[in-house]
Design an enzyme around this catalytic site. Structure first.
Site, PDB file in Angstrom:
ATOM      1  N   ILE A  13     -14.224  -4.484   0.900  1.00  0.00           N
ATOM      2  CA  ILE A  13     -14.047  -3.209   0.189  1.00  0.00           C
ATOM      3  C   ILE A  13     -13.118  -3.364  -1.012  1.00  0.00           C
ATOM      4  O   ILE A  13     -13.263  -2.651  -2.012  1.00  0.00           O
ATOM      5  CB  ILE A  13     -13.582  -2.079   1.148  1.00  0.00           C
ATOM      6  CG1 ILE A  13     -13.831  -0.710   0.520  1.00  0.00           C
ATOM      7  CG2 ILE A  13     -12.121  -2.240   1.561  1.00  0.00           C
ATOM      8  CD1 ILE A  13     -15.263  -0.390   0.228  1.00  0.00           C
ATOM      9  N   SER A  35      -3.126 -11.669   0.327  1.00  0.00           N
ATOM     10  CA  SER A  35      -4.172 -11.983   1.287  1.00  0.00           C
ATOM     11  C   SER A  35      -3.823 -13.325   1.923  1.00  0.00           C
ATOM     12  O   SER A  35      -3.299 -14.208   1.241  1.00  0.00           O
ATOM     13  CB  SER A  35      -5.537 -12.065   0.595  1.00  0.00           C
ATOM     14  OG  SER A  35      -6.482 -11.206   1.217  1.00  0.00           O
ATOM     15  N   ARG A  36      -4.131 -13.448   3.227  1.00  0.00           N
ATOM     16  CA  ARG A  36      -3.751 -14.687   3.926  1.00  0.00           C
ATOM     17  C   ARG A  36      -4.568 -15.875   3.431  1.00  0.00           C
ATOM     18  O   ARG A  36      -4.108 -16.992   3.412  1.00  0.00           O
ATOM     19  CB  ARG A  36      -3.956 -14.497   5.435  1.00  0.00           C
ATOM     20  CG  ARG A  36      -3.120 -13.382   6.025  1.00  0.00           C
ATOM     21  CD  ARG A  36      -3.619 -13.002   7.390  1.00  0.00           C
ATOM     22  NE  ARG A  36      -5.059 -12.693   7.369  1.00  0.00           N
ATOM     23  CZ  ARG A  36      -5.763 -12.323   8.422  1.00  0.00           C
ATOM     24  NH1 ARG A  36      -5.163 -12.211   9.587  1.00  0.00           N
ATOM     25  NH2 ARG A  36      -7.044 -12.069   8.315  1.00  0.00           N
ATOM     26  N   LYS A  91      -9.194   4.103   4.955  1.00  0.00           N
ATOM     27  CA  LYS A  91      -9.518   4.786   6.196  1.00  0.00           C
ATOM     28  C   LYS A  91      -9.899   3.774   7.266  1.00  0.00           C
ATOM     29  O   LYS A  91     -10.426   2.723   6.891  1.00  0.00           O
ATOM     30  CB  LYS A  91     -10.651   5.811   6.014  1.00  0.00           C
ATOM     31  CG  LYS A  91     -11.899   5.317   5.305  1.00  0.00           C
ATOM     32  CD  LYS A  91     -12.815   4.272   5.863  1.00  0.00           C
ATOM     33  CE  LYS A  91     -13.334   4.332   7.234  1.00  0.00           C
ATOM     34  NZ  LYS A  91     -14.462   3.338   7.444  1.00  0.00           N
ATOM     35  N   ASP A 169     -16.101   3.315  12.950  1.00  0.00           N
ATOM     36  CA  ASP A 169     -15.645   2.887  11.618  1.00  0.00           C
ATOM     37  C   ASP A 169     -16.482   3.602  10.540  1.00  0.00           C
ATOM     38  O   ASP A 169     -15.909   4.258   9.664  1.00  0.00           O
ATOM     39  CB  ASP A 169     -15.694   1.360  11.472  1.00  0.00           C
ATOM     40  CG  ASP A 169     -15.295   0.945  10.065  1.00  0.00           C
ATOM     41  OD1 ASP A 169     -14.102   1.019   9.746  1.00  0.00           O
ATOM     42  OD2 ASP A 169     -16.189   0.595   9.264  1.00  0.00           O
TER      43      ASP A 169
HETATM   44  P1  NAP Z   1     -12.784  -7.176   5.677  1.00  0.00           P
HETATM   45  O1  NAP Z   1     -13.439  -7.658   4.432  1.00  0.00           O
HETATM   46  O2  NAP Z   1     -13.208  -7.772   6.967  1.00  0.00           O
HETATM   47  O3  NAP Z   1     -11.203  -7.284   5.625  1.00  0.00           O
HETATM   48  C1  NAP Z   1     -10.451  -7.065   4.478  1.00  0.00           C
HETATM   49  C2  NAP Z   1      -9.407  -8.142   4.325  1.00  0.00           C
HETATM   50  O4  NAP Z   1      -8.315  -7.866   5.204  1.00  0.00           O
HETATM   51  C3  NAP Z   1      -9.909  -9.514   4.718  1.00  0.00           C
HETATM   52  O5  NAP Z   1     -10.505 -10.149   3.633  1.00  0.00           O
HETATM   53  C4  NAP Z   1      -8.668 -10.221   5.215  1.00  0.00           C
HETATM   54  O6  NAP Z   1      -8.096 -10.917   4.137  1.00  0.00           O
HETATM   55  C5  NAP Z   1      -7.756  -9.092   5.644  1.00  0.00           C
HETATM   56  N1  NAP Z   1      -7.683  -9.060   7.111  1.00  0.00           N
HETATM   57  C6  NAP Z   1      -8.680  -9.113   7.995  1.00  0.00           C
HETATM   58  N2  NAP Z   1      -8.224  -9.031   9.248  1.00  0.00           N
HETATM   59  C7  NAP Z   1      -6.897  -8.934   9.144  1.00  0.00           C
HETATM   60  C8  NAP Z   1      -5.861  -8.834  10.067  1.00  0.00           C
HETATM   61  N3  NAP Z   1      -6.088  -8.790  11.383  1.00  0.00           N
HETATM   62  N4  NAP Z   1      -4.595  -8.761   9.612  1.00  0.00           N
HETATM   63  C9  NAP Z   1      -4.342  -8.796   8.292  1.00  0.00           C
HETATM   64  N5  NAP Z   1      -5.300  -8.887   7.354  1.00  0.00           N
HETATM   65  C10 NAP Z   1      -6.554  -8.961   7.780  1.00  0.00           C
HETATM   66  O7  NAP Z   1     -12.940  -5.598   5.830  1.00  0.00           O
HETATM   67  P2  NAP Z   1     -13.447  -4.483   4.817  1.00  0.00           P
HETATM   68  O8  NAP Z   1     -14.875  -4.225   5.073  1.00  0.00           O
HETATM   69  O9  NAP Z   1     -12.998  -4.759   3.437  1.00  0.00           O
HETATM   70  O10 NAP Z   1     -12.667  -3.229   5.427  1.00  0.00           O
HETATM   71  C11 NAP Z   1     -11.274  -3.061   5.273  1.00  0.00           C
HETATM   72  C12 NAP Z   1     -10.944  -1.579   5.453  1.00  0.00           C
HETATM   73  O11 NAP Z   1     -11.691  -0.838   4.495  1.00  0.00           O
HETATM   74  C13 NAP Z   1     -11.342  -1.029   6.838  1.00  0.00           C
HETATM   75  O12 NAP Z   1     -10.385  -0.120   7.283  1.00  0.00           O
HETATM   76  C14 NAP Z   1     -12.666  -0.321   6.565  1.00  0.00           C
HETATM   77  O13 NAP Z   1     -12.891   0.758   7.446  1.00  0.00           O
HETATM   78  C15 NAP Z   1     -12.458   0.166   5.150  1.00  0.00           C
HETATM   79  N6  NAP Z   1     -13.713   0.378   4.407  1.00  0.00           N
HETATM   80  C16 NAP Z   1     -14.686  -0.599   4.388  1.00  0.00           C
HETATM   81  C17 NAP Z   1     -15.886  -0.344   3.739  1.00  0.00           C
HETATM   82  C18 NAP Z   1     -16.988  -1.371   3.661  1.00  0.00           C
HETATM   83  O14 NAP Z   1     -18.063  -1.059   3.142  1.00  0.00           O
HETATM   84  N7  NAP Z   1     -16.798  -2.594   4.123  1.00  0.00           N
HETATM   85  C19 NAP Z   1     -16.082   0.877   3.093  1.00  0.00           C
HETATM   86  C20 NAP Z   1     -15.075   1.808   3.079  1.00  0.00           C
HETATM   87  C21 NAP Z   1     -13.883   1.555   3.746  1.00  0.00           C
HETATM   88  P3  NAP Z   1      -7.216 -12.222   4.398  1.00  0.00           P
HETATM   89  O15 NAP Z   1      -7.802 -12.955   5.598  1.00  0.00           O
HETATM   90  O16 NAP Z   1      -7.332 -12.987   3.130  1.00  0.00           O
HETATM   91  O17 NAP Z   1      -5.825 -11.718   4.679  1.00  0.00           O
END
Ligand code: NAP
Length: 308
Positions: A13, A35-36, A91, A169
């Protein structure tokens, strides 16, 4: 003048929405990322392996936006608020309600802005649905939020881990819209949650709500829907029917048709800039309360294991 903003969690996102939206918002300039993963960086922007390291090295940055999964939200938000930063939360705003109450109290104590965002509320036709419903008597609401988890969340393990919410989610997006458009509050009366036998979080859910009138309000969330996603709210009132579809992008009723481009995150960053300017906190936990109620009231059914 543009405020420096740090972005934590350079994942799906962040790349799809946060980075391009910050670039377009005159109120902010992306000053650093955390980011890690050392490869999760943004061209030309200083990158750190953790928010802790970022805040120590760059005390000049006044605002922080968190785009990490919910299980990581509290620790980073608490740290940023403790450093006196304005904070914007993806969110859901936390993994539990109490986490968010704690963050809100800390923000108020520190005199900084905290913004718990609900991006779906910013979809183009949500306000039109709210206005249309305002003077009508609701008789039925049917929410269908169904998508293919393999397509929309490929390989994301956190969604299946405790605190990741599973099908809630995306489902919480529907609830954020429902709580924005209905003219009076509702509460959950019945829920069924389907948990894959090998996972901590549900893959499907069926919810029933009761409001102040006799309206029948139901929601069905399903993560095993293949083909085009269905993000639809059908509405019936004594004065006619309407449909909010495309996750809130389109609204249709007799004599009314509203649709618009996706500007959800642009609107969120504009709102965050306005909150900072006004010295305000915006935290609405209504969508998350319904999810918490579903986990406490809901009947748990164990279904087939889920594997990618
Ligand atoms: P994601 O790509 O899986 O995670 C985002 C980043 O957070 C990862 O690249 C990772 O970066 C870091 N991360 C992952 N697990 C972690 C942990 N346990 N502790 C610390 N950092 C961690 O997820 P995403 O889809 O972007 O979603 C992130 C948030 O945005 C969620 O709350 C989701 O509900 C919301 N969201 C997502 C979407 C969508 O379409 N995907 C849409 C609207 C809102 P590093 O490993 O580099 O730290």
């Amino acid at each position: 003048m543009a405020l420096g903003i740090a972005l934590a969690g350079i994942g799906k996102i962040a790349r799809d929405q946060h980075i391009p939206s910050i670039a377009k918002e005159p109120g902010f300039t992306l000053a650093a990322t955390a980011s890690r993963n050392p490869e999760a960086t943004v061209n030309g922007v200083e990158a750190f392996p953790s928010l802790d390291a970022l805040l120590s090295a760059r005390p000049d940055i006044p605002a922080v936006s968190l785009a990490t999964p919910p299980q990581a939200r509290f620790a980073d938000a608490h740290l940023a608020l403790s450093h006196g930063k304005h904070v914007m939360l993806e969110k859901p705003p936390g993994a539990t309600l109490t986490e968010v109450h704690t963050l809100e109290a800390l923000a108020r104590d520190k005199g900084v802005s905290l913004f718990a965002t609900w991006h779906s509320r910013e979809a183009a036709a949500v306000d039109a649905a709210h206005q249309w419903l305002r003077d009508r008597t609701l008789t039925r609401v049917d929410i269908q939020w169904k998508e293919d988890v393999r397509h929309w969340h490929p390989g994301q393990e956190w969604i299946w881990e405790a605190g990741g919410l599973g099908v809630f989610d995306p489902g919480i997006n529907a609830l954020s819209v429902m709580t924005a458009i209905l003219p009076t509050p509702v509460h959950l009366t019945k829920a069924r949650l389907d948990f894959p036998s090998n996972r901590d979080t549900p893959v499907a859910a069926a919810l029933r709500f009761q409001g102040s009138d006799e309206a029948e309000i139901t929601a069905e969330f399903d993560w095993l829907e293949t083909g085009p996603p269905k993000w639809t709210i059908d509405i019936e009132t004594s004065e006619g029917a309407a449909c909010l579809s495309g996750g809130g992008a389109r609204f249709e009723a007799e004599g009314v048709a509203v649709a618009g481009a996706d500007e959800e995150y642009a609107r969120l960053y504009k709102r965050f800039a306005d909150l900072i300017e006004a010295g305000e906190v915006e935290v609405d936990l209504a969508p998350m309360r319904h999810v918490a109620d579903a986990f406490t009231l809901g009947r748990r059914v164990v279904v087939d294991a889920f594997d990618w």
